[in-house]
Design an enzyme around this catalytic site. Structure first.
Site, PDB file in Angstrom:
ATOM      1  N   SER A 182       0.790  -1.227   0.000  1.00 43.82           N
ATOM      2  CA  SER A 182       0.000   0.000   0.000  1.00 43.82           C
ATOM      3  C   SER A 182       0.824   1.280   0.000  1.00 43.82           C
ATOM      4  CB  SER A 182      -0.955  -0.009   1.183  1.00 43.82           C
ATOM      5  OG  SER A 182      -0.261  -0.292   2.381  1.00 43.82           O
ATOM      6  N   HIS A 210      -5.420  -3.386  -2.049  1.00 44.75           N
ATOM      7  CA  HIS A 210      -5.150  -2.405  -3.113  1.00 44.75           C
ATOM      8  C   HIS A 210      -5.131  -3.040  -4.496  1.00 44.75           C
ATOM      9  CE1 HIS A 210      -4.339   1.265  -0.809  1.00 44.75           C
ATOM     10  NE2 HIS A 210      -3.934   0.439   0.137  1.00 44.75           N
ATOM     11  N   LYS A 241     -11.861   0.609  -0.695  1.00 45.16           N
ATOM     12  CA  LYS A 241     -10.902   1.292  -1.575  1.00 45.16           C
ATOM     13  C   LYS A 241     -11.515   1.404  -2.973  1.00 45.16           C
ATOM     14  CE  LYS A 241      -7.216   0.651   1.544  1.00 45.16           C
ATOM     15  NZ  LYS A 241      -6.461  -0.342   2.283  1.00 45.16           N
TER      16      LYS A 241
HETATM   17  C1  PLP Z   1      -6.327  -0.488   3.648  1.00 45.99           C
HETATM   18  C2  PLP Z   1      -5.912  -1.853   3.937  1.00 45.99           C
HETATM   19  C3  PLP Z   1      -6.629  -2.635   4.834  1.00 45.99           C
HETATM   20  C4  PLP Z   1      -7.782  -2.085   5.624  1.00 45.99           C
HETATM   21  O1  PLP Z   1      -8.951  -2.036   4.884  1.00 45.99           O
HETATM   22  P1  PLP Z   1     -10.214  -1.267   5.489  1.00 45.99           P
HETATM   23  O2  PLP Z   1     -11.358  -1.836   4.739  1.00 45.99           O
HETATM   24  O3  PLP Z   1     -10.006   0.181   5.254  1.00 45.99           O
HETATM   25  O4  PLP Z   1     -10.277  -1.601   6.939  1.00 45.99           O
HETATM   26  C5  PLP Z   1      -6.241  -3.943   5.029  1.00 45.99           C
HETATM   27  N1  PLP Z   1      -5.165  -4.450   4.386  1.00 45.99           N
HETATM   28  C6  PLP Z   1      -4.440  -3.717   3.523  1.00 45.99           C
HETATM   29  C7  PLP Z   1      -3.277  -4.328   2.826  1.00 45.99           C
HETATM   30  C8  PLP Z   1      -4.784  -2.386   3.278  1.00 45.99           C
HETATM   31  O5  PLP Z   1      -4.060  -1.656   2.439  1.00 45.99           O
END
Ligand code: PLP
Length: 394
Positions: A182, A210, A241
């Site tokens: 990320s 992502h 996301k």
């Molecule tokens: C953003 C992210 C999360 C968290 O996701 P949310 O739905 O915002 O809680 C989990 N794992 C990774 C790799 C992320 O980049």
């Protein structure tokens, strides 16, 4: 009077001095290419809104309709009285979209990692984890009480070495990696990691937060990108996301998901996602299944922006995805850069320790299908101007 909280004020002062105190901004409009941030209209390069779905009229209509039909909250945990037909329908559809046997929908991607790891490994077991894995994976690993062994970032040979040296001493072994990292925007070597895990009987798990809606055919994710369908035991996803809504998903082999459904604590002890969110997620899957237009637009924007920002002279590290880090090194400098961008109408956040290692501070630029070519050009112009002013580029 004892001064038992003085240490907090000392810690906050120290953060301030090192440029590590995060100035949390407040958003005054819906998420899009342009947003009101702290009262000012700016061009948004911060959000994970890859496909521009966060304010999409089709998702909003689905959410509004669901509120009329189902109300605002399930008022129960999934395992008691909170599993709605809507949740089940979404789970079937996301499983089909990703090409997995089964899926479980939970409150967030963060929750999904807390939910998925402890049922799989415990105190007699071992987890092999990439050095740069996301915080929610790290916390999920810690919650499990398993031994945690780190291998170097995306280093397959190091992963195999750690596995070989250690798996004999434990009952079960799990390897877990981000799919798309990320903060750097690089990809885990999933095919090679899978081959290593197969050789050593290690359970495999990838967090596709992502990658979903971004990589793979029509945004089907990292497993699709590598053509590894049916091979990974567990895939974590997020709907917050690219899907633009909120929620997490635990997908993979049916037997694994069945087991997690019986044991996952956020599923058993925290209430279900709301009907509105679920319906919006369902609408997002519909859109992605009907057309690759948004994913294609995202990649067209990404290719254009990355080529141009590189030409201007910024170092964007190892990124091969829409996540575009402008590597600056020093945290204070990164914050100064972000402030100067904001003064010039561009919203892009500085990322420093502990989100990335000390000395690896950066501006993380997020590209979206919602950006027009004019938006990208305007952004590039301001990145270049601030870069020259702060002597990051010539
Ligand atoms: C953003 C992210 C999360 C968290 O996701 P949310 O739905 O915002 O809680 C989990 N794992 C990774 C790799 C992320 O980049």
């Amino acid at each position: 009077m004892s001064n038992k909280l003085q240490w907090i004020s000392d810690e906050l002062d120290a953060l301030e001095q090192q440029g590590l105190r995060n100035p949390i901004r407040t958003i005054g409009s819906a998420c899009g290419a342009w947003m009101i941030v702290d009262g000012k209209r700016v061009l948004n390069f911060c959000a994970n809104n890859y496909l521009g779905l966060a304010n999409d009229p089709r998702l909003k209509a689905a959410a509004q309709h669901a509120i009329d039909a189902w109300g605002v909250g399930p008022a129960a945990v999934r395992s008691i009285a909170g599993t709605l037909e809507l949740h089940r329908e979404f789970e079937r559809r996301i499983a089909a979209f990703k090409g997995v046997e089964d899926a479980l929908y939970v409150q967030s991607g963060f929750c999904a990692n807390q939910a998925a790891i402890p049922p799989i490994v415990g105190k007699d077991d071992v987890i092999f984890t990439d050095r740069l894995n996301h915080a929610s994976i790290i916390d999920g690993c810690r919650l499990s009480s398993a031994k945690i062994l780190i291998y170097e970032h995306c280093d397959v040979a190091d992963a195999e070495r750690v596995i070989q040296e250690n798996s004999g001493s434990y009952r079960r072994a799990l390897l877990v990696t981000d799919g798309v990292f990320s903060m750097d925007g690089d990809l885990a070597p999933l095919d090679k990691l899978y081959a290593v895990c197969e050789r050593h009987g290690v359970i495999t798990m990838v967090d596709d937060a992502h990658g979903e809606g971004v990589v793979g055919r029509g945004g089907r994710g990292i497993v699709d990108h590598f053509g590894l369908h049916g091979k990974f035991d567990l895939e974590i996803g997020t709907l917050s996301k690219a899907f633009g809504v909120v929620g997490g998903v635990i997908a993979g082999k049916k037997i694994v998901v069945d087991w997690i459904r019986q044991r996952a604590r956020p599923f058993l002890f925290s209430s279900a996602v709301t009907p509105a969110d679920t319906a919006a997620c369902l609408a997002a899957v519909n859109l992605l299944e009907q057309s690759t237009e948004l994913v294609d637009q995202l990649w067209e924007n990404t290719r254009y922006f990355k080529a141009e920002i590189g030409r201007i002279g910024f170092n964007i590290g190892a990124s091969v995805t829409p996540i575009t880090p402008l590597m600056l090194g020093d945290a204070t400098r990164a914050q100064q850069f972000s402030r100067a961008l904001f003064d010039n109408g561009v919203f892009a956040m500085a990322i420093g320790f502990p989100t990335v290692a000390k000395g690896k501070a950066r501006i993380r630029v997020m590209i979206s299908a919602a950006h027009t070519r004019a938006d990208l050009d305007r952004g590039l112009e301001i990145f270049a101007q601030v870069g020259r002013e702060l002597c990051v580029i010539k």
